[in-house]
Design a protein around this motif. Structure first.
Motif, PDB file in Angstrom:
ATOM      1  N   LYS A 683     -10.716  10.512 -59.263  1.00 14.28           N
ATOM      2  CA  LYS A 683     -11.294  11.831 -59.526  1.00 14.28           C
ATOM      3  C   LYS A 683     -10.334  12.731 -60.298  1.00 14.28           C
ATOM      4  N   MET A 684      -9.739  12.192 -61.298  1.00  9.13           N
ATOM      5  CA  MET A 684      -8.820  12.960 -62.126  1.00  9.13           C
ATOM      6  C   MET A 684      -8.552  12.180 -63.426  1.00  9.13           C
ATOM      7  N   VAL A 685      -7.912  12.834 -64.359  1.00  9.88           N
ATOM      8  CA  VAL A 685      -7.555  12.183 -65.621  1.00  9.88           C
ATOM      9  C   VAL A 685      -6.234  11.452 -65.443  1.00  9.88           C
ATOM     10  N   GLN A 686      -6.217  10.214 -65.842  1.00  8.52           N
ATOM     11  CA  GLN A 686      -4.978   9.434 -65.830  1.00  8.52           C
ATOM     12  C   GLN A 686      -4.341   9.524 -67.219  1.00  8.52           C
ATOM     13  N   TRP A 687      -3.131  10.032 -67.240  1.00  3.97           N
ATOM     14  CA  TRP A 687      -2.441  10.223 -68.512  1.00  3.97           C
ATOM     15  C   TRP A 687      -1.476   9.067 -68.753  1.00  3.97           C
ATOM     16  N   PRO A 688      -1.042   8.861 -69.969  1.00  3.70           N
ATOM     17  CA  PRO A 688      -0.062   7.794 -70.238  1.00  3.70           C
ATOM     18  C   PRO A 688       1.184   7.972 -69.381  1.00  3.70           C
ATOM     19  N   LEU A 691       4.325  10.306 -69.890  1.00  2.00           N
ATOM     20  CA  LEU A 691       4.280  11.711 -69.499  1.00  2.00           C
ATOM     21  C   LEU A 691       4.615  11.893 -68.018  1.00  2.00           C
ATOM     22  N   LEU A 692       4.478  10.821 -67.237  1.00  2.00           N
ATOM     23  CA  LEU A 692       4.542  10.949 -65.780  1.00  2.00           C
ATOM     24  C   LEU A 692       5.765  10.298 -65.147  1.00  2.00           C
ATOM     25  N   THR A 693       6.449   9.433 -65.860  1.00  2.00           N
ATOM     26  CA  THR A 693       7.567   8.704 -65.250  1.00  2.00           C
ATOM     27  C   THR A 693       8.636   9.669 -64.748  1.00  2.00           C
ATOM     28  N   SER A 694       9.242   9.300 -63.652  1.00  2.00           N
ATOM     29  CA  SER A 694      10.300  10.048 -62.949  1.00  2.00           C
ATOM     30  C   SER A 694       9.786  11.335 -62.311  1.00  2.00           C
ATOM     31  N   LYS A 695       8.506  11.643 -62.506  1.00  6.44           N
ATOM     32  CA  LYS A 695       7.975  12.872 -61.923  1.00  6.44           C
ATOM     33  C   LYS A 695       7.824  12.751 -60.409  1.00  6.44           C
ATOM     34  N   ILE A 696       7.428  11.567 -59.930  1.00  2.00           N
ATOM     35  CA  ILE A 696       7.235  11.365 -58.489  1.00  2.00           C
ATOM     36  C   ILE A 696       8.560  11.504 -57.744  1.00  2.00           C
ATOM     37  N   LEU A 697       9.585  10.891 -58.298  1.00  2.30           N
ATOM     38  CA  LEU A 697      10.891  10.956 -57.618  1.00  2.30           C
ATOM     39  C   LEU A 697      11.386  12.396 -57.568  1.00  2.30           C
ATOM     40  N   LEU A 698      11.144  13.136 -58.609  1.00  6.59           N
ATOM     41  CA  LEU A 698      11.545  14.537 -58.635  1.00  6.59           C
ATOM     42  C   LEU A 698      10.710  15.347 -57.640  1.00  6.59           C
ATOM     43  N   TYR A 722       2.409  17.760 -65.526  1.00  7.29           N
ATOM     44  CA  TYR A 722       2.419  16.302 -65.430  1.00  7.29           C
ATOM     45  C   TYR A 722       2.976  15.835 -64.089  1.00  7.29           C
ATOM     46  N   MET A 723       3.821  16.623 -63.456  1.00  3.18           N
ATOM     47  CA  MET A 723       4.281  16.284 -62.117  1.00  3.18           C
ATOM     48  C   MET A 723       3.122  16.397 -61.130  1.00  3.18           C
ATOM     49  N   ALA A 724       2.325  17.433 -61.315  1.00  4.25           N
ATOM     50  CA  ALA A 724       1.155  17.594 -60.446  1.00  4.25           C
ATOM     51  C   ALA A 724       0.187  16.438 -60.651  1.00  4.25           C
ATOM     52  N   TYR A 725      -0.034  16.039 -61.938  1.00  4.69           N
ATOM     53  CA  TYR A 725      -0.906  14.898 -62.206  1.00  4.69           C
ATOM     54  C   TYR A 725      -0.351  13.625 -61.565  1.00  4.69           C
ATOM     55  N   ALA A 726       0.973  13.440 -61.665  1.00  4.48           N
ATOM     56  CA  ALA A 726       1.581  12.236 -61.094  1.00  4.48           C
ATOM     57  C   ALA A 726       1.394  12.187 -59.588  1.00  4.48           C
ATOM     58  N   VAL A 727       1.596  13.313 -58.927  1.00  4.87           N
ATOM     59  CA  VAL A 727       1.429  13.365 -57.456  1.00  4.87           C
ATOM     60  C   VAL A 727      -0.016  13.061 -57.094  1.00  4.87           C
ATOM     61  N   GLN A 728      -0.949  13.698 -57.809  1.00  2.00           N
ATOM     62  CA  GLN A 728      -2.359  13.467 -57.503  1.00  2.00           C
ATOM     63  C   GLN A 728      -2.755  12.025 -57.766  1.00  2.00           C
ATOM     64  N   GLU A 729      -2.271  11.466 -58.875  1.00  2.00           N
ATOM     65  CA  GLU A 729      -2.648  10.092 -59.197  1.00  2.00           C
ATOM     66  C   GLU A 729      -2.097   9.123 -58.156  1.00  2.00           C
ATOM     67  N   CYS A 730      -0.878   9.339 -57.717  1.00  2.00           N
ATOM     68  CA  CYS A 730      -0.311   8.463 -56.687  1.00  2.00           C
ATOM     69  C   CYS A 730      -1.136   8.550 -55.405  1.00  2.00           C
ATOM     70  N   TYR A 731      -1.514   9.732 -55.054  1.00  5.28           N
ATOM     71  CA  TYR A 731      -2.290   9.944 -53.829  1.00  5.28           C
ATOM     72  C   TYR A 731      -3.630   9.224 -53.916  1.00  5.28           C
ATOM     73  N   ARG A 858       0.278   0.631 -62.669  1.00  8.91           N
ATOM     74  CA  ARG A 858       0.605   2.033 -62.954  1.00  8.91           C
ATOM     75  C   ARG A 858       1.271   2.694 -61.764  1.00  8.91           C
ATOM     76  N   LEU A 859       0.738   2.423 -60.552  1.00 12.34           N
ATOM     77  CA  LEU A 859       1.323   3.028 -59.356  1.00 12.34           C
ATOM     78  C   LEU A 859       2.760   2.573 -59.159  1.00 12.34           C
ATOM     79  N   HIS A 860       2.993   1.306 -59.420  1.00 14.66           N
ATOM     80  CA  HIS A 860       4.345   0.767 -59.273  1.00 14.66           C
ATOM     81  C   HIS A 860       5.303   1.443 -60.256  1.00 14.66           C
TER      82      HIS A 860
END
Length: 1751
Positions: A683-688, A691-698, A722-731, A858-860
């Motif tokens: 339920k969201m846009v998945q971006w390349p 744009l998202l790498t290292s955002k989850i760790l941060l 993009y950090m918000a997108y990364a968190v949402q996509e992981c969830y 992608r999740l990995h």
């Protein structure tokens, strides 16, 4: 063989019929046997490739039915095929006509029977007409039904386009068109006329360059056709009947015209003859602009007519309307309004300045002297009209001659009358008692003339008055005066623009002119007033020499030396003001167009969210949008954003894949750049991922360290979208993956867990639900699970995955969740029971679907990728391309139509014998420095080399291993070729158009029956195998054609040349590629004579990859009558298709992302730009060769500035022309008006720009668009650049003489003419004036110095300091700034600011200065000046092969000397001599400092012209190279040559070649006049010698000539060879020794016994050197006379001595500098700074691979 083929064809016809019968009899039964029979029938039908071999076709198989080619099944194509079919209103063909066996009769068979067109011409144009009509119908609407029909509107549109020029021609000549009324023509009749015109054009060969001749032929053949159509049975046309009874359009109509064209072309003598001596294509074409000539010619054309009359020996045929005499006077004639305006303004400003700026009655009356001046200047123009028309009077129209005579008499009488009136006015002014009668009459005359002139200017030029102008054409009175005012041609009519456009460029030019004249008055003219007054009052000034001309003329020559350089700059500096203004206007326009908004990868990443919507809005057709929207269930903003992302993703991913295929990015970068399809349940846009790498760790760090509320944490995370997108996509991804993995109780646990988490998040109580500090543990468990799931399924891995899920459950439940929630899950009965029984997570559903596997991957990556992807992609070219593409999404462009509705187009590339593909040996072979192409590329493109090896799976392999593998070796050849300027690179780039259309068509889901709707959203975006989709391929073939015109491919193929083999390889690899070439066949006739026949052929690779000939059209003879490239284009243009054609040179490239915007660009043809629709669309270019050396960077920046900002402004001012490639032409407009270039020998050497001239003169409209770009290579070595600039300058020199420039200069309104002048030939005129200013200034100073006037004036009591006055300073400063390229750099800097930003722009400019760009621009100034001037004076313009290889090798000294000796070195030494004389004898009040300041630009010019070739020569200061160069130079200088010797081997051969340009008597006279300027040195210096005292008698000068003769005799004595001239060599040498000793002793005695000093000896040497050069130049000019008197050998030895001396003066400083190692290091640093800044190993290349291997 032909009989056998015919039999086989008949057999296949019978076979097809039997198969159809069998299929009908079997029916649609489910019976097993019948089903097998049907399958076999279908298999046989599908295997019609054998039939395709017998009936080859280009795009649509029209001669035989085909079951595999889908193009013919489209309804619009079927409708078009039906539209050309035979109808009852067409006369039947006689029974003797052989009807086609495998298709129905059509109108082309009818026309072929009547006029005898060639079979393949008919086949070619049949396909052309069908596709043209089909595409015209598709742009209106797609026909439907089982029997689709072409609408009359579609046919009418094509009819009006094709025959538009013909109808205008008829209207101009007053002829009745060949049909009664267009409205009365039915659809079939229109198609017949369209087909007839295209058949005439398709077989016309070189006559295609004569568009009005084609109109004439069509007019008469259409009338013959009209007569035949009224018969019951068709009969052949009488005009096409041959003597043998056959019917042949080629033999009867085209061949006689071609024969005359060839005879005239032969008189050109390979470009050496005068243009006035022969008729070119324009002369022949303009024959048809006169009704009486057309009437006199008759039909068929009379063999004895003046048109077909062949030239006789010693007799010229009359030119038509214009004669291209070789003279600078064309500049005044073509642009006389500019020169009159400048001269009159100079006169008026000077009068005001001399009256101290006071505008009273007295001043005003003197200013009225501009009246006589105006009429006299116009009279001069009339005289030039009369003079320069000599050679055309024999064939000129009576009206044209009458107009010239009338204008000459009119301005002659008016000039005399106005001059008389003004003389009387001045008499009245001097007589205080006068009543000013003549003054009032004079004012009345000027006022009436000005009013009438203004009225006609308004009528002819101002758009608002043009309707009145058209109405006034009905009245004879107005016709007469308009005819006097402006000659009426068939072209050049109605060249007006809209009022808005007109006011736009008027306002700009008014501002420019205001600045120019303000500067001229205050800084150029006014400061010279007082010095002039002083000098005029000075009398009896003492002269240092014997004065011959200055007595009693108020020091006129002194005033000339003072005013001349100022006037020269006055003429030139308008170009400076235009340059500054255009930079400002272009910058504002660029900013408004949003150019440079995304100029870094950081900006790209920050704005990536907005790309999908922008892409969808502009680049996605309504059809695709409708398909995607129909699958969208909600209009929620998130859903809309996801829809845009879904639409965008397949296109973006193809772009990324293309970057990977081109090796600009690695596999990892590709994975990070790829965008998910966004068609899943997330339920969201998945971006390349980049744009998202290292955002989850941060984000985890933020969470762990967070001591605030949940809202504060989310606010902190959301500050980075993009950090918000990364968190949402992981969830969401974790929820989907876990739900899909587990079953039963496990799934219930997942559902409840995420349900509770959602509630907590919504309530803001997340911190009360989970232990946020333990998030890292959950992350580790999730990573471990993802690690396992990414591997291939196995029972062991399934068990481990089960354990990993259980561990995750344990961590989440007992560590991550709070104690209360943990206990809740522990006590949950269902879960507890499954856990106790060991069933919990025991069964794992292994992810097998690609979507799920991609989600896990992608999740990995999201969870594990620690490095920031801020620098992804790393490659600079990949970054640049993505930045430009994404930036262009926000620029204004038309909305793309669907592929089926888009305008069809062709791409067209002329090719001769350049490199197609590097061979394995070419990339391996080393040059003299041990450098191979492969080694060079590895060091210049190290990242791309690594990516290439990764792509072919040889990352760890050696080069030898790669070469051993055939497929890898081939891939390596292509990899190297794609980094050079090769045909392979161009073909790959242009075939991206086809790939883009395949993708776009595939996503639009058009089937043969319409648009397919039964697709899920996932199926829609799945582009796997889109290139193999039948419908998409058919649609792409229908819309795109690529033709490479390989002129000599037939010869290369016969000789089995490597180019032919490589072209065949390109045909095999590129299905849509077609190759056209000229085939030559030699036959021996029965009488023993050898006959040559020429054919235009089109070939392709068949389905087996083998050579297949499609069309072969016989030509009337060798098509190369003019310039090679346009003739090559002309023969092959008949094989192009569509309504647009893009001209691409073979040093160009293209990109997939840019090809996706071609649909948008083509829509510009349907948008009015001003009053008219465009006829040429200008396209931005990216110069891809500017990244290594400083020279390449200079050339790249200069070219980029012109193709962006420069052309942007030109289009804005409505004077953009066609400057080469990659412009897109309105194909039908141009093929009916002479083609896409002009081909007359020499005059059209710059063939491309003439298509722009032609388009403008024929009421076309040329625009410029910067949202799309094409790559282009440029010359990268100084010698390559010099040859290229010499060719362009020479081409501009020829343009000065051309009728196109003359007509544009005459017919443009004044302000538009100004822009046209300063951006075409005027640029080179201003360049030449810049250089001439140095000469004018220095010769003036030398005159003052040698005559002693500067010293005498400075000592005068009433003299003031004038030699360094303000005006001269301003003049020289302006000249210097132009010389070093400052004003050239202004638009460049503005472009930098737009696209790089202010700071980077400043840094780039400073870097360029440190890299000595000023030296380069000054050197280029000399190149342009030399070739432009020489071509106008002597002719000899020719195409210079620059070579397009990689230039890093050292150029030998002798090669540089040969290339630049006459263009730069001689001129530099002349300027140096002037400077030496000036400093030795001149007077400068400020001393040496003042001298340096006033001559610094001249010294800089000398330095640049002498040493630039060695400064910019790789390894130019290495001692070993210097030694080798010296040996080579001495060997070349002393080698006498012989039969077959070339100029690069022998000085004597080269010296003879350098004189080849002096051919005509006029040229010899001009050279003689120019050569006499050197005599001033001897005349002035001999009177300055101490030995002469102050004696100024003429005897001193005469004695100096005696001394010179003695010196020449001594030289002759020392250079006589005893082998030739003496029988006693020993005695002769003894005599030489005696003479030498006597000379030395005599010289010493003369110095001792007289007042002769050592400086005098140097001065005498300088004087004699100059005079000797004069004598040498005169001897070369009058070579025949010198040879007659037997002095040519001595002259040659003197010339050798001069070249040896000049060479040594250049060589010695270079050799001295080479002693210091740091000089060579410094040179490499500035020469290859671009490479150093990128960390490249250029030093390895320069040092040579051999040295590195040894070390």
């Amino acid at each position: 063989m032909e009989v056998r083929v015919s039999q086989m064809k008949n057999a296949y016809v019978i076979l097809r019929t039997l198969l159809d019968v069998l299929e009908f009899l079997v029916g649609d039964s489910n019976d097993r046997l019948r089903r097998q029979i049907l399958e076999e029938v279908k298999r046989i039908k599908k295997s019609d490739d054998v039939l395709g071999e017998l009936f080859p076709y280009n795009i649509v198989p029209l001669d035989v039915p085909s079951w595999t080619n889908a193009v013919g099944f489209f309804p619009e194509v079927r409708a078009a095929v039906a539209a050309i079919g035979y109808t009852p209103d067409i006369p039947r063909l006689p029974s003797s006509f052989e009807a086609p066996e495998m298709r129905k009769l059509d109108i082309f068979d009818f026309l072929q029977f009547i006029f005898g067109f060639q079979v393949d011409n008919v086949r070619n144009q049949r396909e052309n007409v069908i596709l043209t009509i089909a595409n015209a119908q598709a742009q209106i609407n797609l026909p439907s039904g089982t029997d689709p029909k072409i609408e009359d509107a579609a046919v009418t549109e094509v009819f009006c386009k094709v025959l538009d020029n013909y109808m205008k021609w008829c209207a101009h000549l007053g002829l009745r068109i060949a049909w009664k009324s267009t409205n009365e023509l039915n659809k079939t009749r229109k198609i017949i006329l369209i087909s007839l015109y295209l058949l005439i054009w398709g077989e016309a060969s070189n006559v295609r360059f004569l568009p009005e001749c084609i109109c004439y032929i069509f007019h008469n053949m259409a009338e013959e056709l009209e007569a035949v159509i009224n018969l019951q049975e068709a009969v052949p046309a009488t005009s096409c009947k041959c003597e043998d009874g056959s019917v042949s359009y080629l033999k009867s109509i085209i061949s006689p015209i071609y024969d005359t064209l060839k005879e005239e072309a032969d008189k050109n003598i390979g470009g050496r003859a005068s243009h006035a001596a022969w008729r070119n294509y324009d002369d022949f074409n303009e024959y048809f602009w006169s009704p009486w000539r057309v009437k006199h010619l008759g039909w068929p054309p009379k063999a004895n007519s003046s048109f077909l009359l062949k030239p006789r020996k010693g007799k010229r045929m009359g030119k038509t309307n214009f004669v291209e005499h070789r003279t600078f006077l064309h500049l005044y004639r073509s642009f006389h309004r500019l020169w009159i305006f400048l001269i009159l303004m100079f006169q008026l400003l000077t009068i005001i300045a001399f009256h101290n700026g006071i505008l009273d009655t007295k001043t005003f009356k003197i200013m009225l002297s501009a009246g006589p001046a105006f009429f006299i200047l116009n009279l001069i123009e009339c005289c030039l009209d009369v003079l320069l028309m000599f050679g055309a009077y024999k064939s000129a129209r009576g009206f044209a001659i009458s107009r010239q005579v009338a204008r000459f008499i009119w301005f002659g009488v008016l000039s005399a009358f106005v001059f008389y009136l003004y003389w009387k006015v001045m008499d009245e002014a001097n007589n205080s008692n006068s009543e000013s009668t003549y003054y009032h009459i004079y004012i009345l005359v000027l006022g009436v003339y000005a009013a009438v002139k203004l009225a006609f200017a308004l009528i002819v030029k101002i758009p608002a008055c043009h309707k009145f102008s058209e109405i006034s054409d009905r009245y004879t009175f107005f016709q007469f005066f308009k005819w006097i005012y402006e000659e009426r041609y068939f072209v050049g009519r109605a060249m007006y623009e809209s009022l808005t456009d007109y006011l736009r460029y008027v306002v700009i030019w008014v501002a420019i002119l205001a600045c120019k004249f303000t500067f001229a008055y205050f800084l150029q003219i006014k400061p010279l007033v007082n010095p002039t007054k002083v000098i005029v009052r000075l009398s009896n000034l003492p002269y240092s020499w014997h004065d011959l001309v200055s007595g009693g003329n108020h020091n006129a020559l002194t005033l000339v030396s003072l005013w001349a350089p100022v006037f020269a700059i006055y003429i030139m500096d308008l170009h400076i003001w235009y340059t500054l203004c255009s930079a400002l206007v272009g910058g504002i326009m660029g900013a408004a167009a949003r150019i440079g908004e995304i100029r870094s990868i950081d900006m790209l990443q920050r704005r990536f969210q907005s790309f999908p919507e922008a892409f969808s809005n502009n680049l996605v057709s309504q059809t695709t949008k409708r398909i995607f929207a129909s699958r969208q269930v909600s209009q929620d903003p998130v859903d809309m954003e996801k829809q845009h992302a879904t639409t965008f993703s397949p296109f973006w991913n193809e772009i990324v894949k293309s970057l990977r295929e081109e090796d600009y990015i690695s596999n990892m970068e590709r994975d990070l750049l790829m965008m998910p399809s966004n068609c899943g349940s997330l339920k969201m846009v998945q971006w390349p991922l980049f744009l998202l790498t290292s955002k989850i760790l941060l984000a985890i760090e933020f969470a762990v360290d967070c001591e605030d509320s949940q809202a504060d944490l989310w606010s902190r995370i959301s500050s980075d979208n993009y950090m918000a997108y990364a968190v949402q996509e992981c969830y969401y991804s974790a929820e989907i993956i876990l739900s899909s993995l587990v079953e039963a109780e496990g799934r219930l646990w997942v559902e409840r867990l995420f349900q509770r988490l959602k509630i907590s998040i919504l309530d803001g109580s997340l911190f009360a639900t989970v232990n946020i500090t333990k998030l890292q543990s959950v992350l580790e468990s999730l990573i471990a699970l993802a690690d396992l799931l990414m591997k291939n399924e196995s029972s062991e891995l399934a068990r481990k995955a089960s354990d990993a899920v259980y561990k995750l459950y344990d961590v989440v439940t007992h560590t991550f969740l709070t104690k209360q929630l943990s206990e809740e899950f522990d006590t949950w009965h269902i879960l507890a029971k499954a856990r106790n029984e060991g069933r919990l997570f025991q069964r794992i559903n292994w992810p097998r679907e690609p979507e799920m596997q991609e989600l896990i991957k992608r999740l990995h990556l999201l969870l594990t990728k620690k490095e920031s992807a801020a620098n992804i992609p790393k490659n600079l070219e990949a970054r640049r391309r993505l930045q430009f593409f994404t930036n262009s999404l926000f620029m204004d462009m038309p909305i793309a139509k669907s592929v089926s509705e888009m305008m069809p187009f062709s791409v067209f590339t002329p090719y001769y014998e350049e490199t197609v593909l590097f061979s394995a040996s070419e990339i391996q072979d080393k040059n003299e420095d041990g450098i191979s192409i492969l080694f060079y590329l590895q060091k210049i493109f190290p990242d791309e080399w690594k990516n290439f090896r990764q792509r072919i799976g040889c990352l760890e392999s050696s080069e030898e291993d790669i070469f051993k593998n055939p497929s890898h070796r081939l891939e390596l050849r292509f990899w190297a070729s794609y980094r050079g300027q090769t045909l392979a690179r161009t073909v790959r780039g242009m075939m991206y158009y086809r790939r883009a259309l395949l993708l776009q068509s595939y996503l639009e889901r058009r089937s043969l029956g319409g648009v397919e709707e039964a697709y899920s959203i996932g199926d829609l975006v799945n582009t796997l195998g889109f290139e193999l989709n039948v419908e998409a391929r058919a649609q792409a073939e229908l819309k795109f054609t690529y033709v490479v015109s390989c002129q000599i491919y037939g010869t290369q193929r016969q000789n089995k040349a490597s180019q032919a083999i490589d072209i065949a390889l390109l045909l095999q690899r590129n299905e849509g590629l077609r190759v056209a070439f000229i085939h030559e066949e030699t036959a021996i006739l029965p009488d023993g004579t050898v006959s040559k026949e020429y054919y235009s052929k089109l070939v392709k690779a068949n389905i087996h990859g083998k050579y297949q000939e499609i069309f072969s059209i016989k030509l009337p003879g060798n098509p190369k009558l003019g310039e090679g490239k346009p003739e090559n284009q002309n023969h092959a243009i008949i094989f192009t298709r569509g309504e647009a054609i893009q001209t691409i040179d073979m040093n160009q490239d293209n990109y997939l992302e840019e090809a996706m915007k071609m649909r948008n660009l083509l829509e510009e043809f349907h948008v009015k730009h001003g009053l008219r629709y465009p006829t040429i669309l200008g396209v931005r270019e990216h110069i891809f060769t500017g990244s290594v050396s400083s020279l390449a960077s200079f050339m790249s920046n200069q070219e980029t500035s012109f193709v962006t900002l420069g052309q942007r402004v030109l289009a804005f001012l409505k004077v953009r022309m066609h400057y080469g490639h990659p412009d897109v032409f309105d194909r039908i407009f141009h093929i009916t008006r002479g083609g896409i270039s002009k081909a007359s020998r020499v005059i059209n050497i710059s063939e491309d720009i003439y298509s722009g001239f032609n388009s403008t003169l024929r009421q076309g409209n040329i625009t410029h668009h910067e949202y799309i770009q094409v790559g282009k290579g440029r010359d990268v070595g100084l010698n390559q650049i010099a040859i290229f600039e010499g060719k362009v300058a020479g081409g501009n020199g020829e343009q000065v003489l051309s009728r196109d420039v003359y007509r544009l200069g005459q017919l443009f309104d004044f302000f538009r003419m100004l822009t046209f002048y300063f951006t075409t030939v005027g640029f080179y005129v201003c360049t030449m004036v810049t250089v001439l200013t140095v000469y004018i200034f220095l010769y003036g100073r030398v005159y003052l110095a040698l005559s002693g006037l500067d010293s005498a004036i400075s000592k005068s009591r009433i003299a003031i300091r004038f030699l360094g006055n303000k005006s001269l300073d301003a003049t020289l400063n302006a000249q210097f700034l132009v010389q070093i390229g400052v004003f050239t750099a202004v638009p460049m800097i503005m472009g930098f600011i737009l696209e790089l930003g202010l700071i980077k722009a400043v840094l780039s400019f400073v870097t360029m200065q440190l890299q000595l760009c000023s030296v380069f621009f000054t050197f280029s100034l000399g190149t342009r000046t030399h070739y432009f001037g020489r071509i106008i004076l002597h002719g000899g313009a020719k195409y210079g092969k620059t070579g397009r290889g990689f230039v890093v090798q050292h150029i030998k000294f002798a090669e540089n000397y040969r290339l630049y000796s006459r263009s730069h070195f001689v001129k530099a030494f002349e300027v140096a001599m002037l400077l030496i004389v000036y400093i030795a004898y001149g007077y400068t009040k400020g001393g040496a400092t003042s001298f340096i300041l006033i001559t610094i630009s001249s010294w800089f010019l000398v330095f640049s012209w002498l040493f630039a070739p060695y400064i910019f020569n790789p390894c130019g200061f290495e001692w070993q190279k210097i030694v080798e160069d010296f040996d080579d130079w001495i060997g070349w200088l002393m080698y006498k040559g012989g039969i077959g010797a070339k100029g690069d081997k022998s000085w004597e051969v080269w010296w003879e070649e350098e004189q080849a340009h002096i051919q005509t008597l006029r040229g010899r006279i001009l050279e003689t006049i120019l050569s006499l300027r050197f005599l001033i040195f001897q005349y002035g210096i001999v009177y300055k010698l101490h030995v002469g005292g102050h004696n100024t008698s003429l005897g001193i000068y005469i004695f100096s000539w005696i001394a010179l003769v003695i010196a020449a005799a001594i030289f002759k004595a020392f250079t006589i060879s005893p082998k030739k001239h003496g029988k006693l060599p020993v005695i002769w040498r003894f005599l030489q020794m005696v003479i030498a000793i006597s000379l030395v002793v005599g010289l010493i005695l003369f110095v001792m016994l007289t007042t002769l000093t050592t400086p005098d000896l140097f001065a005498i040497s300088l004087a004699f050197i100059a005079t000797g050069w004069t004598m040498l130049s005169l001897a070369i000019t009058w070579k025949r006379f010198v040879k007659l008197i037997g002095a040519w050998g001595s002259i040659r030895e003197i010339a050798r001595m001069y070249d040896a001396g000049m060479g040594l003066l250049i060589f010695v400083p270079v050799a001295l500098l080479s002693w210091f190692p740091f000089i060579s290091a410094f040179q490499s640093r500035f020469l290859f700074n671009q490479a150093f800044s990128r960390g490249l190993e250029i030093s390895l290349i320069l040092a040579g691979n051999k040295a590195n291997v040894q070390s």
